[in-house]
Design an enzyme around this catalytic site. Structure first.
Site, PDB file in Angstrom:
ATOM      1  N   GLY A 150       0.647  -1.354   0.104  1.00  0.00           N
ATOM      2  CA  GLY A 150      -0.018   0.112  -0.006  1.00  0.00           C
ATOM      3  C   GLY A 150       0.753   1.300  -0.048  1.00  0.00           C
ATOM      4  CB  CYS A 151       0.232   4.590  -1.417  1.00  0.00           C
ATOM      5  SG  CYS A 151      -1.532   4.748  -0.678  1.00  0.00           S
ATOM      6  CE1 TYR A 152      -1.212   8.344   4.267  1.00  0.00           C
ATOM      7  CE2 TYR A 152      -3.191   7.021   3.686  1.00  0.00           C
ATOM      8  CZ  TYR A 152      -2.628   8.405   3.868  1.00  0.00           C
ATOM      9  OH  TYR A 152      -3.391   9.674   3.777  1.00  0.00           O
ATOM     10  CB  ALA A 153       1.991  -0.004   3.758  1.00  0.00           C
TER      11      ALA A 153
END
Ligand SMILES: NC(=O)c1ccc[n+]([C@@H]2O[C@H](COP(=O)([O-])OP(=O)(O)OC[C@H]3O[C@@H](n4cnc5c(N)ncnc54)[C@H](OP(=O)(O)O)[C@@H]3O)[C@@H](O)[C@H]2O)c1
Length: 355
Positions: free
Chosen positions: A152-155
């Site tokens: 994921g992007c935030y991850a």
């Protein structure tokens, strides 16, 4: 090297179009199918002027019917949809790079808790590989189909900022506090009143507080590296820009840790990394990363409070989605790690140099 055929499901969305934009320049990949129900019949170049062929968006079901095991599928679809599509493709012998969260977690119960649906194929979760290249860059060239769960992007940003601190054992066992900020493309093209210009412009707000679905993904990756249970408290914020994402990570420094060790931990972690740059002369920032597959990381020890503050910035649609998926595709198919993501001359100039 010979070209390889790829199909994209969900090609009309923000991440799907970004995949097409990047793959238009990939020397070894030919996109032979792009699905979208809402844009069916439309030519790809009507959305993406530089698209080089007459490729037309076709309905998802039509593309599914004609995909072959000689091809690789990229999924830029919602998690619930990907959960089903991955199964259909995998059963037909097709390798998949899935940009959604559908196969990023191993515990099926986590899907009920964090994604709000019961995973339909829990037995497949163990077969999926988590595709954070900085944790796993071995080339595979599979004989059997593979499922790659693109992070994921935030991850991605949260893990890249935290990894050096965890690997070098610079922080204690208290929960890591992570603050994430993303532009509106992070939410996809979903029609939602809260995403209207009038609601987003000139305003910043947190969302999904204490229940953002990237939380277990970040904990899983960091716990794997630390070989202990790492707990994070993650809060996402929506900010009024189109693309770009910044995470700020706050962790308690172990006693005696000094800034020089922090600097060394970052350099050691990313010296060989192709798309992660350690920045020291200024904090990481999103602006210059727009359209790029690079992430910037940095970390500062706040001596006064003994807090380690680490940052990572990236473009949510590139390093946070499509660019990272192409890194995974290159790894899967044995292509040059930078293929489609950097000009050839760049690689020669930077080969082996520290970040
Ligand atoms: N946006 C980001 O920054 C970002 C970053 C990392 C990962 N991701 C993940 O990537 C995936 C796509 O995100 P996005 O932001 O690009 O979304 P998006 O802009 O909303 O696009 C979604 C795409 O999925 C297709 N789709 C929707 N429902 C479908 C269904 N039932 N069956 C098949 N296709 C369907 C849509 O096609 P139609 O034309 O048929 O509607 C559209 O092409 C999501 O899982 C997201 O979590 C996004």
């Amino acid at each position: 090297m010979a070209s390889h055929e790829v199909v994209i499901f969900g090609a009309s969305g923000y991440s799907g179009l970004e995949l097409l934009r990047l793959l238009a320049r990939h020397p070894n990949i030919e996109v032979v199918g792009a699905s979208s129900d809402s844009s069916r019949g439309e030519r790809v170049f009507s959305r993406l002027p530089e698209w080089p062929s007459d490729l037309v968006f076709e309905p998802h079901d039509d593309l599914m019917r004609r995909v072959t095991r000689a091809q690789t599928a990229l999924l830029a679809t919602p998690a619930k949809t990907s959960a089903e599509l991955v199964k259909l493709l995998f059963d037909r012998g097709v390798s998949v790079v899935d940009l959604s969260g559908a196969y990023r977690l191993q515990d099926p119960r986590a899907y009920v808790d964090w994604y709000g649906f019961a995973h339909p194929y829990p037995e497949l979760l163990a077969k999926a590989e988590y595709g954070l290249i900085e944790l796993n860059d071995r080339r595979v060239r599979p004989q059997t189909p593979r499922i790659i769960a693109n992070p994921g992007c935030y991850a991605t940003a949260a893990i890249l900022a935290s990894l050096p601190l965890v690997v070098a054992n610079l922080i204690d066992n208290s929960p890591i506090v992570i603050d994430g900020k993303s532009g509106v493309t992070g939410a996809g093209k979903t029609l939602d009143e809260k995403l209207l210009f009038g609601e987003v412009a000139e305003s910043v707000r947190p969302y999904r507080v204490a229940r953002h679905q990237h939380t277990p993904e970040i904990e899983r990756a960091l716990s794997f590296v630390a070989k202990r249970q790492v707990v994070v408290s993650f809060t996402a914020h929506l900010i009024p820009m189109r693309r770009g994402l910044l995470t700020s990570v706050y962790a308690r420094a172990r006693s005696g840790v000094r800034q020089e060790e922090v600097d060394r931990a970052l350099t050691d972690m990313y010296a060989a990394g192709r798309f992660v740059r350690v920045v020291r002369d200024r904090p990481p920032e999103t602006g210059i990363l727009t359209g790029s597959n690079f992430a910037e990381v940095g970390a500062v020890l706040d001596e006064r409070t003994r807090t380690l503050i680490a940052f990572a910035a990236l473009d949510n649609l590139v390093k946070g989605a499509a660019g990272q998926a192409i890194q995974n595709l290159n790894r899967l198919l044995g292509f040059e790690p930078n293929a489609g993501l950097l000009p050839e001359r760049f690689e020669q100039r930077n080969a082996g140099s520290p970040a």
